[in-house]
Design an enzyme around this catalytic site. Structure first.
Site, mmCIF file in Angstrom:
data_model
loop_
_atom_site.group_PDB
_atom_site.id
_atom_site.type_symbol
_atom_site.label_atom_id
_atom_site.label_comp_id
_atom_site.label_asym_id
_atom_site.label_seq_id
_atom_site.Cartn_x
_atom_site.Cartn_y
_atom_site.Cartn_z
ATOM 1 N N LYS A 10 0.827 -1.208 0.000
ATOM 2 C CA LYS A 10 0.000 0.000 0.000
ATOM 3 C C LYS A 10 0.869 1.269 0.000
ATOM 4 O O LYS A 10 0.636 2.177 -0.782
ATOM 5 C CB LYS A 10 -0.947 0.020 1.214
ATOM 6 C CG LYS A 10 -1.932 -1.141 1.251
ATOM 7 C CD LYS A 10 -2.962 -0.986 2.353
ATOM 8 C CE LYS A 10 -2.393 -1.074 3.766
ATOM 9 N NZ LYS A 10 -1.786 -2.364 4.122
ATOM 10 N N ARG A 85 -9.408 0.670 9.398
ATOM 11 C CA ARG A 85 -9.011 -0.732 9.589
ATOM 12 C C ARG A 85 -10.063 -1.516 10.353
ATOM 13 O O ARG A 85 -9.863 -2.707 10.600
ATOM 14 C CB ARG A 85 -7.711 -0.756 10.373
ATOM 15 C CG ARG A 85 -6.468 -0.969 9.471
ATOM 16 C CD ARG A 85 -5.347 -1.108 10.406
ATOM 17 N NE ARG A 85 -4.119 -1.675 10.057
ATOM 18 C CZ ARG A 85 -3.076 -1.055 9.553
ATOM 19 N NH1 ARG A 85 -3.168 0.168 9.126
ATOM 20 N NH2 ARG A 85 -1.926 -1.669 9.440
ATOM 21 N N ARG A 119 11.758 -6.402 4.798
ATOM 22 C CA ARG A 119 11.545 -4.968 4.518
ATOM 23 C C ARG A 119 12.517 -4.105 5.334
ATOM 24 O O ARG A 119 12.725 -4.333 6.508
ATOM 25 C CB ARG A 119 10.096 -4.626 4.880
ATOM 26 C CG ARG A 119 9.729 -3.187 4.657
ATOM 27 C CD ARG A 119 8.258 -3.020 4.469
ATOM 28 N NE ARG A 119 7.482 -3.178 5.695
ATOM 29 C CZ ARG A 119 6.166 -3.016 5.744
ATOM 30 N NH1 ARG A 119 5.499 -2.716 4.642
ATOM 31 N NH2 ARG A 119 5.516 -3.179 6.876
ATOM 32 N N ARG A 147 11.651 -1.858 10.772
ATOM 33 C CA ARG A 147 10.579 -1.514 11.707
ATOM 34 C C ARG A 147 10.526 -2.555 12.816
ATOM 35 O O ARG A 147 10.670 -3.744 12.552
ATOM 36 C CB ARG A 147 9.232 -1.496 10.965
ATOM 37 C CG ARG A 147 8.876 -0.163 10.402
ATOM 38 C CD ARG A 147 7.674 -0.233 9.510
ATOM 39 N NE ARG A 147 6.488 -0.842 10.117
ATOM 40 C CZ ARG A 147 5.278 -0.831 9.543
ATOM 41 N NH1 ARG A 147 5.112 -0.239 8.377
ATOM 42 N NH2 ARG A 147 4.255 -1.393 10.127
ATOM 43 N N ARG A 158 -0.253 -9.304 13.324
ATOM 44 C CA ARG A 158 -0.838 -8.255 12.470
ATOM 45 C C ARG A 158 -1.758 -8.883 11.424
ATOM 46 O O ARG A 158 -2.801 -8.325 11.097
ATOM 47 C CB ARG A 158 0.279 -7.433 11.805
ATOM 48 C CG ARG A 158 0.993 -6.534 12.809
ATOM 49 C CD ARG A 158 2.348 -6.083 12.335
ATOM 50 N NE ARG A 158 2.303 -5.231 11.170
ATOM 51 C CZ ARG A 158 3.364 -4.952 10.417
ATOM 52 N NH1 ARG A 158 4.546 -5.463 10.718
ATOM 53 N NH2 ARG A 158 3.241 -4.165 9.389
#
Ligand code: AMP
Length: 202
Positions: A10, A85, A119, A147, A158
């Site tokens: 996203k 969300r 990532r 992160r 998540r």
């Protein structure tokens, strides 16, 4: 609005939509991370939820969005990324403004974990990389950061939050006739092409 599981791309694809529409990206994840790094009251409250892979309470997020939408650059519409969300967030948003289009980027769970654990972000440019799929330019590797919630255990939490609380929103928007579905499994360029096509057809 960009909709999809964590790690669907996203944030990456938001760049293309911002370029086409000129509307600012509003990412609740980025706003929360900024609050955490500044050590604000909001940041301190959000941190525990974020680091355990849970959603931050709706009333906190809704307050954040109300403030953001009152800023001058939001007056002609925005691109939501990672918001809403939950159904209560979508209901609160519907009271504030009209959502004109939702692009859902679909990626299977098996791919999400690999994407997220690889990532990395360049803290100087803000650019997002992946150790295998989008390697950083030579010489920048050592400064890249990961992160705190991009580890396998937290990703699984998540994903569980996504399936339980966020995924039903897809149907919510589909029933309103404003959902476009994009296959998010190709290369960044391929997905970008599909996203651009979906945006131009809206
Ligand atoms: P993201 O960068 O969108 O993956 O968001 C990172 C984390 O911030 C999530 O795992 C949640 O803990 C929190 N978060 C971001 N956006 C929201 C939201 N709209 N509602 C609840 N929690 C959120």
């Amino acid at each position: 609005m960009l909709f999809g599981p964590p790690g669907a791309g996203k944030g990456t694809q938001a760049e293309i939509i911002v370029e086409i529409t000129g509307k600012p990206q509003v990412s609740t994840g980025d706003m929360l991370r900024s609050a955490v790094s500044q050590g604000t009251k909001l940041g301190l409250e959000a941190k525990v939820f974020m680091e355990s892979g849970k959603l931050v309470p709706d009333q906190v997020i809704i307050g954040l969005i109300e403030d953001r939408l009152n800023e001058p650059d939001a007056s002609n519409g925005v691109l939501f990324d990672g918001f809403p969300r939950t159904i209560p967030q979508a209901e609160a948003l519907a009271e504030i403004t009209e959502v004109s289009a939702v692009i859902s980027i679909e990626v299977p769970d098996e791919d999400i974990v690999n994407r997220i654990v690889g990532r990395r972000m360049d803290p100087i440019t803000g650019e997002i990389y992946h150790v295998l799929f989008k390697p950083p330019p030579p010489g920048t590797e050592s400064r890249l950061v990961q992160r705190k919630d991009d580890n396998e255990d937290t990703v699984r939490m998540r994903l569980a939050a996504y399936h339980e609380q966020t995924k039903p929103l897809g149907e919510w928007y589909s029933n309103r006739g404003i959902l476009a579905i994009v296959d998010g499994t190709g290369t960044i360029q391929e997905v970008g092409h599909s996203v651009a096509k979906a945006v131009r057809s809206i």
